[in-house]
Design a protein around this motif. Structure first.
Motif, PDB file in Angstrom:
ATOM      1  N   ASP A   1       0.844  -1.179  -0.141  1.00  0.00           N
ATOM      2  CA  ASP A   1      -0.108  -0.051  -0.092  1.00  0.00           C
ATOM      3  C   ASP A   1       0.879   1.383  -0.123  1.00  0.00           C
ATOM      4  OD1 ASP A   1      -2.261   1.621   0.043  1.00  0.00           O
ATOM      5  OD2 ASP A   1      -2.502   1.506   2.293  1.00  0.00           O
ATOM      6  N   GLU A  47       1.932  -7.168   9.268  1.00  0.00           N
ATOM      7  CA  GLU A  47       0.666  -7.969   9.012  1.00  0.00           C
ATOM      8  C   GLU A  47       0.880  -8.908   8.100  1.00  0.00           C
ATOM      9  OE1 GLU A  47      -2.107  -5.019   7.341  1.00  0.00           O
ATOM     10  OE2 GLU A  47      -2.544  -4.102   9.371  1.00  0.00           O
ATOM     11  N   TYR A 106     -12.189  -0.255   8.693  1.00  0.00           N
ATOM     12  CA  TYR A 106     -12.501  -1.207   7.751  1.00  0.00           C
ATOM     13  C   TYR A 106     -13.506  -2.305   8.490  1.00  0.00           C
ATOM     14  CZ  TYR A 106      -8.470   0.127   5.208  1.00  0.00           C
ATOM     15  OH  TYR A 106      -7.364   0.700   4.240  1.00  0.00           O
ATOM     16  N   LYS A 152      -5.076   8.620   5.264  1.00  0.00           N
ATOM     17  CA  LYS A 152      -5.011   8.496   6.730  1.00  0.00           C
ATOM     18  C   LYS A 152      -4.248   9.339   7.308  1.00  0.00           C
ATOM     19  CE  LYS A 152      -6.921   3.834   6.568  1.00  0.00           C
ATOM     20  NZ  LYS A 152      -6.647   3.566   5.142  1.00  0.00           N
TER      21      LYS A 152
HETATM   22  C1  GCB Z   1      -2.468  -1.379   7.044  1.00  0.00           C
HETATM   23  C2  GCB Z   1      -0.962  -1.547   6.692  1.00  0.00           C
HETATM   24  C3  GCB Z   1      -0.639  -0.198   5.856  1.00  0.00           C
HETATM   25  C4  GCB Z   1      -1.607   0.344   5.230  1.00  0.00           C
HETATM   26  C5  GCB Z   1      -2.804   0.722   6.109  1.00  0.00           C
HETATM   27  C6  GCB Z   1      -4.135   1.207   5.384  1.00  0.00           C
HETATM   28  O1  GCB Z   1      -2.717  -2.262   7.983  1.00  0.00           O
HETATM   29  O2  GCB Z   1      -0.319  -1.946   7.592  1.00  0.00           O
HETATM   30  O3  GCB Z   1       0.327  -0.336   5.342  1.00  0.00           O
HETATM   31  O4  GCB Z   1      -1.479   1.666   4.472  1.00  0.00           O
HETATM   32  O5  GCB Z   1      -3.225  -0.459   6.703  1.00  0.00           O
HETATM   33  O6  GCB Z   1      -4.243   2.415   5.172  1.00  0.00           O
HETATM   34  O7  GCB Z   1      -5.017   0.251   5.100  1.00  0.00           O
END
Ligand code: GCB
Length: 606
Positions: free
Chosen positions: A193, A427, A492, A583
């Motif tokens: 991501d 993760e 989420y 975020k």
């Molecule tokens: C997570 C990941 C991170 C993502 C984030 C998201 O759990 O570790 O790399 O960018 O969520 O924004 O979904």
């Protein structure tokens, strides 16, 4: 004061410096000739400069044809056929990713060739010269004056090659084939991501050393005796054995000399009387000078201890709460990868404005300026390697790749007092193969550096039965010193009010860090607390999450996701995301969102 110790001492505690590594590691503290600046580039999606039309690598031929780009050939006469020319090709700046410098390379993933010409005057006829790269994403093939000097894999760690025998005084040409194609078996793997910024993303330097040189060193409080400093110095080059090695720390009135042993290593115990410990409130650094024969290296090093006791994290023996935030290596000043001291000062300055004493440098080793700035500004650091999501756990080559990135990160950064945690992964889905992989990594990290805490960003799970009870059931939890996990309840998973229904039952008797939580918000977009993407939603999620997490008795710190909005190809929602993960507590152009104030207020009370 001069004392000599026998090398026996070295074997009394686990070996820290590895004699088998021949790389020159201590690079930033040395004088160097920079090769930063404008480089000529050729974009080569079909790797035409590397493979013949039969798809044989040119470099395998005894005499590579002039069509191989690394030969940097020119037409010999007006009829000669050469189908490339670096010197009239486009220019990119180094350090820097190609995506943010050239619009047509924004989404590009593949090969780009880089060329830089330079002259070099050696300072001593017997001296050795190395070419150093802070990082190249993802694979670099390096050629000097038409000869291959080496290949490096992994986009976020430094490497260097000795070029003494190939170097000339005039008209050297250094050529790199840089390839950032994502690979299933790579580290990271295909799916992440964050933006896959390609190119020579960190500094390039020429470093000259005497024939025998200081390859690396590790200076810290002795783990087995807290009122002593342990300094280990590893020499490289022929004849290191028997060389006199001196350590000077004028601020502590220390100057000691000993003779390097058979393996070219010298290990000191030095008195640490009246030493002022490094803390975030008072990040004291001491000037140190290391001398071995004709070689001298100067650095600034802080001294502190970090440990756990039951559910507490102890900094210099005192319980500490880690008021943190996650950071990606992106520059709010010039866009793209962060590359320099000004970027580091800006990002860490914002973290300090938020009230942080700690940052999680996600999801890969950041540039060395960040670590050195964290030392100076008094910010504790979680360092991480890009073992992210679904790595090819069964593949031994993938493991070796991850291990070499871990090694390079630890060897580069272990003299930084700021670093308190080494993270193995983020993760990663539980399986036997993954557990073996992670355990090997953790073992390796402990061998290289027994003075930091080991962790990994794990995932939480739901306990079967009544109510909504969450726990950490990942077996890797047994192996870590600090239990860290990411959770996104309210983003989420349901809406923020869900935080009020969840309770936590964490059975491990260890300190807990929340390595991530967060919500997306477009800065300047307003609505009520139930409107997705509004600043109000994000602020409400922060309030409710902080309330929920405060119920975890072992909670010893947080690093919410994330300080600044960052580019991600997974985030396409028009008008809101437009290719950015939203975020951040701060937008990419530096505007604070409401949630910044919520976390700041929480940290003020901690
Ligand atoms: C997570 C990941 C991170 C993502 C984030 C998201 O759990 O570790 O790399 O960018 O969520 O924004 O979904």
């Amino acid at each position: 004061m001069t004392r000599c110790y026998t090398m026996l001492l070295l074997f009394m505690i686990p070996g820290i410096l590895l004699p088998q590594d021949q790389d020159l590691l201590a690079v930033y503290p040395r004088p160097s000739q920079s090769l930063n600046g404008e480089w000529r580039v050729i974009v080569d999606p079909y790797e035409n400069g590397f493979y013949s039309y039969r798809y044989e690598p040119f470099e395998n031929a005894e005499n590579p044809p002039r069509g191989a780009y690394f030969t940097n050939s020119k037409p010999r006469n007006k009829s000669d056929l050469i189908e490339y020319d670096f010197d009239s090709s486009e220019i990119l700046n180094v350090p820097g990713d190609w995506n943010s410098q050239d619009e047509k390379l924004f989404y590009y993933e593949g090969t780009v060739w880089y060329k830089k010409s330079f002259d070099y005057q050696k300072k001593g006829p017997q001296n050795r010269v190395f070419v150093y790269f802070g990082a190249v994403n993802y694979q670099a093939d390096v050629y000097l004056n038409g000869q291959k000097v080496g290949r490096h894999t992994g986009g976020f760690t430094p490497f260097n090659f000795e070029i003494t025998d190939l170097l000339r005084e005039k008209d050297n040409f250094l050529i790199l084939k840089v390839d950032n194609k994502r690979l299933r078996e790579g580290v990271p793997t295909l799916n992440t991501d964050w933006w896959n910024y390609g190119g020579i993303t960190r500094d390039v330097k020429l470093v000259e050393t005497p024939p025998v040189f200081i390859r690396n060193y590790f200076v810290r409080l002795a783990p087995e005796s807290r009122n002593k400093i342990r300094a280990e110095v590893a020499l490289g080059g022929e004849g290191g054995a028997g060389e006199a090695v001196t350590v000077k720390i004028p601020g502590l009135k220390i100057e000691e000399t000993m003779t390097a042993g058979e393996n070219g290593m010298a290990a000191f115990y030095l008195p640490a009387k009246d030493l002022k410990k490094w803390t975030p409130e008072s990040p004291r650094l001491y000037d140190i000078t290391l001398i071995a024969g004709q070689d001298t290296v100067r650095d600034r090093v802080g001294f502190r201890t970090i440990a756990t006791r039951g559910q507490d994290i102890l900094l210099n023996g005192k319980p500490v709460f880690l008021r943190g935030i996650c950071i990606h290596e992106e520059s709010p000043l010039h866009g793209g990868r962060a590359t320099n001291e000004a970027d580091a000062r800006k990002l860490l300055g914002w973290a300090k404005d938020l009230g942080c004493n700690y940052v999680r440098l996600a999801h890969y080793p950041h540039n060395e300026y960040m670590l050195r700035m964290a030392d100076e500004m008094g910010v504790m650091v979680w360092g991480e390697i890009p073992v992210y999501w679904t790595i090819d756990w069964e593949n031994e080559k993938t493991y070796q790749n991850a291990e070499s990135q871990l090694t390079a990160m630890i060897e580069r950064d272990r003299n930084r007092a700021a670093v308190v945690i080494w993270s193995m992964a983020n993760e990663t889905p539980n399986s036997d193969a993954r557990l073996r992989f992670m355990r090997r990594l953790a073992q390796r990290a402990r061998t290289l550096d027994g003075t930091r805490l080991i962790s990994a960003a794990l995932e939480q799970s739901r306990v079967a039965g009544p109510g909504d009870v969450r726990t950490i059931s990942d077996p890797f939890a047994e192996d870590v010193d600090v239990l860290s996990f990411n959770q996104y309840i309210g983003w989420y998973e349901g809406l923020p009010e869900k935080c009020r229904q969840v309770t936590w039952q964490i059975s491990q008797d260890k300190p807990v860090l929340i390595s991530e939580f967060g919500a997306g918000a477009k800065q300047g977009f307003h609505g009520d607390a139930l409107t997705r993407w509004s600043e109000e939603y994000q602020a409400d999620l922060y309030r409710q999450t902080l309330e929920m997490l405060s119920q975890i008795p072992q909670l010893r710190g947080l690093s919410p996701w994330i300080l600044v909005d960052f580019r991600s190809p997974r985030r396409s929602l028009p008008g809101i995301q437009d290719g950015w993960n939203r975020k951040g507590l701060i937008s990419e152009d530096g505007q604070r969102k409401q949630a910044f104030g919520v976390l700041q207020a929480f940290y003020q009370k901690k």
